[in-house]
Write a protein that holds these residues in place. Sequence first.
Motif, PDB file in Angstrom:
ATOM      1  N   UNK A  28       0.865  -1.185   0.000  1.00  0.00           N
ATOM      2  CA  UNK A  28       0.000   0.000   0.000  1.00  0.00           C
ATOM      3  C   UNK A  28       0.896   1.227   0.000  1.00  0.00           C
ATOM      4  N   UNK A  29       0.602   2.154  -0.880  1.00  0.00           N
ATOM      5  CA  UNK A  29       1.310   3.432  -0.894  1.00  0.00           C
ATOM      6  C   UNK A  29       0.520   4.474  -0.127  1.00  0.00           C
ATOM      7  N   UNK A  30       1.220   5.330   0.581  1.00  0.00           N
ATOM      8  CA  UNK A  30       0.589   6.424   1.313  1.00  0.00           C
ATOM      9  C   UNK A  30       1.261   7.717   0.865  1.00  0.00           C
ATOM     10  N   UNK A  31       0.460   8.603   0.298  1.00  0.00           N
ATOM     11  CA  UNK A  31       0.971   9.888  -0.157  1.00  0.00           C
ATOM     12  C   UNK A  31       0.297  11.006   0.619  1.00  0.00           C
ATOM     13  N   UNK A  32       1.073  11.952   1.140  1.00  0.00           N
ATOM     14  CA  UNK A  32       0.472  13.037   1.912  1.00  0.00           C
ATOM     15  C   UNK A  32      -0.287  14.040   1.044  1.00  0.00           C
ATOM     16  N   UNK A  33      -0.030  14.059  -0.253  1.00  0.00           N
ATOM     17  CA  UNK A  33      -0.676  15.016  -1.136  1.00  0.00           C
ATOM     18  C   UNK A  33      -2.104  14.591  -1.464  1.00  0.00           C
ATOM     19  N   UNK A  34      -2.875  15.556  -1.982  1.00  0.00           N
ATOM     20  CA  UNK A  34      -4.261  15.252  -2.350  1.00  0.00           C
ATOM     21  C   UNK A  34      -4.308  14.448  -3.653  1.00  0.00           C
ATOM     22  N   UNK A  35      -5.480  13.934  -3.941  1.00  0.00           N
ATOM     23  CA  UNK A  35      -5.671  13.031  -5.084  1.00  0.00           C
ATOM     24  C   UNK A  35      -5.317  13.700  -6.411  1.00  0.00           C
ATOM     25  N   UNK A  36      -5.723  14.946  -6.624  1.00  0.00           N
ATOM     26  CA  UNK A  36      -5.447  15.613  -7.900  1.00  0.00           C
ATOM     27  C   UNK A  36      -3.950  15.763  -8.147  1.00  0.00           C
ATOM     28  N   UNK A  37      -3.228  16.233  -7.148  1.00  0.00           N
ATOM     29  CA  UNK A  37      -1.785  16.407  -7.297  1.00  0.00           C
ATOM     30  C   UNK A  37      -1.088  15.064  -7.492  1.00  0.00           C
ATOM     31  N   UNK A  38      -1.491  14.061  -6.742  1.00  0.00           N
ATOM     32  CA  UNK A  38      -0.870  12.738  -6.827  1.00  0.00           C
ATOM     33  C   UNK A  38      -1.166  12.087  -8.178  1.00  0.00           C
ATOM     34  N   UNK A  39      -2.394  12.206  -8.664  1.00  0.00           N
ATOM     35  CA  UNK A  39      -2.749  11.587  -9.941  1.00  0.00           C
ATOM     36  C   UNK A  39      -1.936  12.158 -11.093  1.00  0.00           C
ATOM     37  N   UNK A  40      -1.603  13.429 -11.054  1.00  0.00           N
ATOM     38  CA  UNK A  40      -0.747  14.011 -12.101  1.00  0.00           C
ATOM     39  C   UNK A  40       0.612  13.331 -12.096  1.00  0.00           C
ATOM     40  N   UNK A  41       1.146  13.106 -10.912  1.00  0.00           N
ATOM     41  CA  UNK A  41       2.432  12.430 -10.778  1.00  0.00           C
ATOM     42  C   UNK A  41       2.344  10.990 -11.280  1.00  0.00           C
ATOM     43  N   UNK A  42       1.233  10.327 -10.976  1.00  0.00           N
ATOM     44  CA  UNK A  42       1.087   8.918 -11.314  1.00  0.00           C
ATOM     45  C   UNK A  42       0.886   8.660 -12.807  1.00  0.00           C
ATOM     46  N   UNK A  43       0.574   9.676 -13.572  1.00  0.00           N
ATOM     47  CA  UNK A  43       0.451   9.504 -15.016  1.00  0.00           C
ATOM     48  C   UNK A  43       1.761   8.994 -15.611  1.00  0.00           C
ATOM     49  N   UNK A  44       2.873   9.443 -15.062  1.00  0.00           N
ATOM     50  CA  UNK A  44       4.168   8.987 -15.576  1.00  0.00           C
ATOM     51  C   UNK A  44       4.834   7.958 -14.651  1.00  0.00           C
ATOM     52  N   UNK A  45       4.177   7.635 -13.550  1.00  0.00           N
ATOM     53  CA  UNK A  45       4.705   6.659 -12.590  1.00  0.00           C
ATOM     54  C   UNK A  45       3.582   5.736 -12.131  1.00  0.00           C
ATOM     55  N   UNK A  46       3.085   4.857 -13.026  1.00  0.00           N
ATOM     56  CA  UNK A  46       1.936   4.010 -12.663  1.00  0.00           C
ATOM     57  C   UNK A  46       2.260   3.026 -11.538  1.00  0.00           C
ATOM     58  N   UNK A  47       1.258   2.769 -10.707  1.00  0.00           N
ATOM     59  CA  UNK A  47       1.401   1.861  -9.583  1.00  0.00           C
ATOM     60  C   UNK A  47       0.649   0.564  -9.824  1.00  0.00           C
ATOM     61  N   UNK A  48       1.152  -0.524  -9.259  1.00  0.00           N
ATOM     62  CA  UNK A  48       0.488  -1.830  -9.317  1.00  0.00           C
ATOM     63  C   UNK A  48      -0.036  -2.224  -7.943  1.00  0.00           C
ATOM     64  N   UNK A  49      -0.258  -1.231  -7.100  1.00  0.00           N
ATOM     65  CA  UNK A  49      -0.741  -1.456  -5.740  1.00  0.00           C
ATOM     66  C   UNK A  49      -1.628  -0.282  -5.343  1.00  0.00           C
ATOM     67  N   UNK A  50      -2.498  -0.488  -4.357  1.00  0.00           N
ATOM     68  CA  UNK A  50      -3.408   0.583  -3.941  1.00  0.00           C
ATOM     69  C   UNK A  50      -2.673   1.759  -3.303  1.00  0.00           C
ATOM     70  N   UNK A  51      -3.329   2.895  -3.362  1.00  0.00           N
ATOM     71  CA  UNK A  51      -2.735   4.131  -2.862  1.00  0.00           C
ATOM     72  C   UNK A  51      -3.722   4.862  -1.970  1.00  0.00           C
ATOM     73  N   UNK A  52      -3.241   5.353  -0.842  1.00  0.00           N
ATOM     74  CA  UNK A  52      -4.039   6.192   0.036  1.00  0.00           C
ATOM     75  C   UNK A  52      -3.601   7.636  -0.175  1.00  0.00           C
TER      76      UNK A  52
END
Length: 104
Positions: A28-52
């Motif tokens: 499980x990944x835990x990111x302190x940032x909000x969903x919008x900011x994190x999703x922008x980052x994840x566009x180029x860094x896809x995850x294969x596990x859930x994220x909080x």
Amino acid sequence: MNCPANQLSISMLNKLADHYKNQNVQIIGVYPENKNKTNKYLLSNPLKFPLLYDGGSIKKSYHAPSAPFFYIIDPSGKIIKSVSGYSTDSQQQFTEIIDTLLIK
């Protein structure tokens, strides 16, 4: 999120998620940032596990002083190992600990 250690960690955690896909292990990944900011980052860094998202309170509760910070927690909720930062042997180290826990 854009630090090199975080980016290397994502690749390592994705490999661990694949390796333990059909076993009683959850990454499980835990990111302190909000969903919008994190999703922008994840566009180029896809995850294969859930994220909080907005995980600042979780980070604070577990006293995670930096990023990346890793915990291996057993099924009863006990912290078995905590590691600050990424190293080239992180995947091997985590695999050995997890495999030992799976045998118990």
